[in-house]
Design a protein around this motif. Structure first.
Motif, PDB file in Angstrom:
ATOM      1  N   CYS A   1       0.684  -1.054  -0.177  1.00 55.33           N
ATOM      2  CA  CYS A   1       0.031   0.020   0.117  1.00 55.33           C
ATOM      3  C   CYS A   1       0.974   1.181   0.261  1.00 55.33           C
ATOM      4  O   CYS A   1       0.510   2.214  -0.791  1.00 55.33           O
ATOM      5  CB  CYS A   1      -0.865   0.059   1.251  1.00 55.33           C
TER       6      CYS A   1
ATOM      7  N   GLN B   1      -6.197   2.352  -6.529  1.00 60.04           N
ATOM      8  CA  GLN B   1      -7.069   2.929  -5.380  1.00 60.04           C
ATOM      9  C   GLN B   1      -7.802   1.793  -4.661  1.00 60.04           C
ATOM     10  O   GLN B   1      -7.996   1.630  -3.555  1.00 60.04           O
ATOM     11  CB  GLN B   1      -8.044   3.819  -6.024  1.00 60.04           C
ATOM     12  N   LYS B   2      -8.191   0.829  -5.666  1.00 55.75           N
ATOM     13  CA  LYS B   2      -8.703  -0.286  -4.760  1.00 55.75           C
ATOM     14  C   LYS B   2      -8.071  -1.094  -3.805  1.00 55.75           C
ATOM     15  O   LYS B   2      -8.491  -1.499  -2.908  1.00 55.75           O
ATOM     16  CB  LYS B   2      -9.347  -1.310  -6.015  1.00 55.75           C
TER      17      LYS B   2
ATOM     18  N   ASP C   1      -7.524   0.971  -0.716  1.00 54.65           N
ATOM     19  CA  ASP C   1      -8.684   1.310   0.110  1.00 54.65           C
ATOM     20  C   ASP C   1      -8.758  -0.059   0.673  1.00 54.65           C
ATOM     21  O   ASP C   1      -9.295  -0.164   2.125  1.00 54.65           O
ATOM     22  CB  ASP C   1     -10.063   1.424  -0.740  1.00 54.65           C
TER      23      ASP C   1
ATOM     24  N   ASN D   1      -6.139  -0.386   3.515  1.00 50.96           N
ATOM     25  CA  ASN D   1      -6.174   0.669   4.618  1.00 50.96           C
ATOM     26  C   ASN D   1      -7.321   0.314   5.446  1.00 50.96           C
ATOM     27  O   ASN D   1      -7.127   0.315   6.578  1.00 50.96           O
ATOM     28  CB  ASN D   1      -6.491   1.955   3.852  1.00 50.96           C
ATOM     29  N   LEU D   2      -8.414  -0.487   4.964  1.00 51.95           N
ATOM     30  CA  LEU D   2      -9.456  -0.838   5.719  1.00 51.95           C
ATOM     31  C   LEU D   2      -9.236  -1.826   6.671  1.00 51.95           C
ATOM     32  O   LEU D   2      -9.412  -2.133   7.934  1.00 51.95           O
ATOM     33  CB  LEU D   2     -10.627  -1.545   5.005  1.00 51.95           C
TER      34      LEU D   2
ATOM     35  N   TRP E   1     -21.530   1.879   2.618  1.00 51.73           N
ATOM     36  CA  TRP E   1     -20.729   2.573   1.522  1.00 51.73           C
ATOM     37  C   TRP E   1     -21.767   2.626   0.433  1.00 51.73           C
ATOM     38  O   TRP E   1     -21.640   3.616  -0.269  1.00 51.73           O
ATOM     39  CB  TRP E   1     -19.739   1.310   1.227  1.00 51.73           C
TER      40      TRP E   1
ATOM     41  N   ASP F   1     -19.875   6.347  -1.135  1.00 49.06           N
ATOM     42  CA  ASP F   1     -18.422   6.668  -0.945  1.00 49.06           C
ATOM     43  C   ASP F   1     -18.110   5.790   0.242  1.00 49.06           C
ATOM     44  O   ASP F   1     -19.034   5.512   1.091  1.00 49.06           O
ATOM     45  CB  ASP F   1     -18.027   8.178  -0.614  1.00 49.06           C
ATOM     46  N   LEU F   2     -16.814   5.648   0.583  1.00 47.32           N
ATOM     47  CA  LEU F   2     -16.287   4.935   1.776  1.00 47.32           C
ATOM     48  C   LEU F   2     -16.610   5.656   2.905  1.00 47.32           C
ATOM     49  O   LEU F   2     -16.676   7.089   2.986  1.00 47.32           O
ATOM     50  CB  LEU F   2     -14.964   4.626   1.860  1.00 47.32           C
TER      51      LEU F   2
ATOM     52  N   ARG G   1     -12.850   7.570   7.580  1.00 47.84           N
ATOM     53  CA  ARG G   1     -11.710   6.828   7.997  1.00 47.84           C
ATOM     54  C   ARG G   1     -10.827   7.718   8.931  1.00 47.84           C
ATOM     55  O   ARG G   1     -10.510   7.376  10.031  1.00 47.84           O
ATOM     56  CB  ARG G   1     -10.862   6.392   6.898  1.00 47.84           C
TER      57      ARG G   1
ATOM     58  N   TRP H   1     -16.578   2.362   9.630  1.00 53.14           N
ATOM     59  CA  TRP H   1     -14.954   2.038   9.374  1.00 53.14           C
ATOM     60  C   TRP H   1     -14.651   1.016  10.261  1.00 53.14           C
ATOM     61  O   TRP H   1     -13.701   0.087   9.825  1.00 53.14           O
ATOM     62  CB  TRP H   1     -14.183   3.154   9.194  1.00 53.14           C
TER      63      TRP H   1
END
Length: 358
Positions: free
Chosen positions: A29, A45-46, A49, A52-53, A234, A239-240, A243, A250
């Motif tokens: 990442c 970006q996928k 994300d 990061n999650l 979501w 949008d997510l 965070r 989250w």
């Protein structure tokens, strides 16, 4: 063997594999974030994300798991010095990574004016804040040693407390401005990983270790429900979920994926001899995170226009990992051979010599 002559329990390699998988994801990442561009390579970006999650929550879970085995299963007097030392090491890791970010990325001058705010936690440099939060997690585990140990003996009460702690995601983040409080309860002034909000994963890790939880349909159902709620939110907002600071969505989002990672690590444990590099990463998490950060910051400073695709970013991350693995091999002593094994080997050698002489 321990100092008292009692054999130590074998190390749980599955949790090392679990942490090792998280390390790989985190360094990949970071490689994407520094050396790729989602405008040019939108597929990256996928991955960013997704990683990061799951990453910080996964590390907090593994910290709780390891702490239950290494600390809470022993008396406070034996565990406290080791927990304190772990906290100091993590804080030093934050200092090293944070200083490297300010020097290499922000190009701050080398001096007390740059270093002092980092030492006092007045400055939380980018891509290093999570290390400060790891320090807070360790200290929280030490300060709450007695109640956490008591709580772990009461499984359902522990799950209830973990659920209640999710309410901390509704605190007024906008009223919190002290940088030192950001790793504890969050803020809107900077990126942070607040310990209180993520602490349910620490409790879950303790319970998984304490009760040897593996496959359990009830855990799977709860994890799917939590992650399902995340995906529902979501889709509803387009949008997510937030965070920084973390929303409740989250926090609960990675539950199903992390349970899958955990079961995968348990399964992979059977073939651990072929997965030794991942196990090494899991046993030396701090070293890998700090050293990879320093290398990434330094390379970005010297090669500012360097850009790679998501696939090449993965190979770049592997290069960083290989370098750190090599550094670990240079400073790690080989395991000692038990005395009995040495004696057996010596006796076998003598027998072979006698046979040759005859």
């Amino acid at each position: 063997m321990s100092a008292t002559g009692i054999p130590r329990p074998p190390r749980e390699r599955a949790i090392d594999l679990f942490k090792g998988l998280l390390v790989i994801g985190m360094i990949y990442c970071h490689s994407l974030q520094f050396f790729s561009d989602v405008q040019v390579y939108p597929g990256g970006q996928k991955w960013i994300d997704f990683i990061n999650l799951i990453t910080f929550s996964g590390f907090v879970f593994s910290f709780g798991y390891v702490s239950q085995l290494a600390y809470y299963s022993k008396p406070f007097r034996r565990s406290a010095p080791r927990m304190l030392l772990a906290g100091v090491k993590t804080l030093l890791a934050f200092y090293v990574s944070g200083t490297a970010f300010r020097l290499f990325i922000d190009q701050r001058p080398v001096g007390w004016s740059t270093i002092r705010p980092i030492l006092l936690l007045d400055d939380m440099p980018g891509w290093s804040e999570f290390l400060a939060s790891f320090t807070y997690v360790t200290i929280a585990g030490l300060v709450l040693f007695v109640p956490l140990k008591w709580l772990a003996e009461r499984k359902w009460l522990s799950f209830a407390v973990a659920f209640i702690l999710l309410g901390a995601t509704f605190i007024p983040y906008g009223s919190i401005h002290a940088p030192q409080l950001a790793p504890l309860i969050g803020t809107r002034d900077m990126a942070s990983f607040p310990v209180v909000q993520y602490f349910p994963y620490y409790l879950a890790g303790m319970l998984f270790a304490r009760y040897r939880i593996r496959w359990d349909w009830r855990v799977l159902a709860a994890a799917l429900l939590a992650s399902g709620a995340f995906f529902w939110k979501w889709q509803m907002q387009g949008d997510l979920p937030e965070r920084f600071p973390p929303s409740i969505w989250w926090i609960i989002g990675p539950a199903a994926v992390l349970y899958g990672y955990y079961l995968l690590a348990k399964w992979l444990e059977q073939g651990v001899r072929y997965l030794a590099p991942i196990e090494i990463m899991g046993r030396n998490v701090l070293w890998f995170l700090v050293m990879s950060n320093v290398m990434i910051f330094a390379l970005k400073r010297s090669q500012q226009l360097y850009m790679v695709s998501p696939i090449n970013a993965f190979w770049l991350a592997l290069v960083f990992l290989c370098i750190v693995i090599f550094s670990v091999s240079m400073i790690t002593k080989p395991p000692k051979v038990p005395v009995q094994d040495q004696q057996d080997h010596r006796s076998e050698s003598i027998k072979q010599i006698n046979i040759i002489e005859e």
